[in-house]
Motif scaffolding. Structure first.
Motif, short mmCIF file in Angstrom:
data_model
loop_
_atom_site.label_atom_id
_atom_site.label_comp_id
_atom_site.label_asym_id
_atom_site.label_seq_id
_atom_site.Cartn_x
_atom_site.Cartn_y
_atom_site.Cartn_z
N GLU A 97 0.84 -1.21 0.00
CA GLU A 97 0.00 0.00 0.00
C GLU A 97 0.87 1.26 0.00
OE1 GLU A 97 -3.15 2.39 2.88
OE2 GLU A 97 -2.65 0.31 3.35
N SER A 100 2.62 1.64 -3.40
CA SER A 100 1.65 2.11 -4.39
C SER A 100 1.38 3.60 -4.22
CB SER A 100 0.36 1.31 -4.26
OG SER A 100 -0.61 1.80 -5.14
N THR A 101 1.20 4.04 -2.99
CA THR A 101 0.98 5.46 -2.69
C THR A 101 2.18 6.30 -3.12
OG1 THR A 101 -0.45 4.92 -0.83
CG2 THR A 101 0.54 7.10 -0.83
#
Length: 180
Positions: A97, A100-101
């Motif tokens: 996560e 990806s951010t």
């Protein structure tokens, strides 16, 4: 790292005389493992000088700053904030996560020294633990950056270096960049 959005490491709570070596190692680790800059919150002129000298000799780009307070950077940072703490969620559960951010925006990675104020935990988008056992903030930063970059930082090209390390199985060899 080149091609990625900005990655800043914020070293909280530098205590002069006590944290010189540890703060220096936070800065050197940030530089070597893919951050774009380090900000030392506190009177950290010694670590700043050392990390700047290494960058001048072994290449960059990498920026080093000292700030009186961590709060303005955390409050004004235009991106996600990751606080490395042994009390956070396991890195293996949140790394994808965060990766990806980071592909779409800047990332601020916060590492502490002395007891971290609770407002840091609240301001962070992610409180992340490399392990839930006591450990070094330098080790935590190294593991986190390696997982974030998936090892790409190990092949980084350095520009404007005066010297470079020549890998050898045994021994130590450093050459000036004009000796190629």
């Amino acid at each position: 790292m080149r091609g990625d959005p900005e990655l800043t490491v914020l070293r909280l709570g530098h205590r002069p005389g006590r944290d010189e070596r540890m703060s220096t190692h936070v800065g050197l680790t940030a530089r070597a493992l893919g951050a774009d800059r380090v900000v030392f919150a506190g009177k950290a002129e010694g670590p700043k000088e050392t990390v700047t000298d290494i960058t001048d000799r072994f290449g960059g780009p990498f920026d080093v700053e000292v700030s009186d307070s961590y709060r303005p950077l955390m409050e004004e940072f235009d991106g996600r904030v990751v606080h490395l703490t042994m009390y956070g969620l396991p890195v293996q559960e949140v790394e994808e996560e965060i990766r990806s951010t980071h592909r779409s925006g800047p990332l601020l990675v916060v590492v502490g020294a002395e007891k971290v104020p609770f407002d840091v935990y609240e301001a962070a988008d992610h409180n992340v633990a490399v392990t839930n056992q006591p450990h070094s903030e330098v080790a935590s930063l190294a593991v986190f950056l390696d997982r974030l970059h998936e090892g790409r930082e190990l092949d980084r090209e350095w520009v404007d270096a005066d010297r470079r390390v020549i890998p050898e199985e045994r021994g130590k060899r450093v050459e000036g960049t004009d000796e190629r």
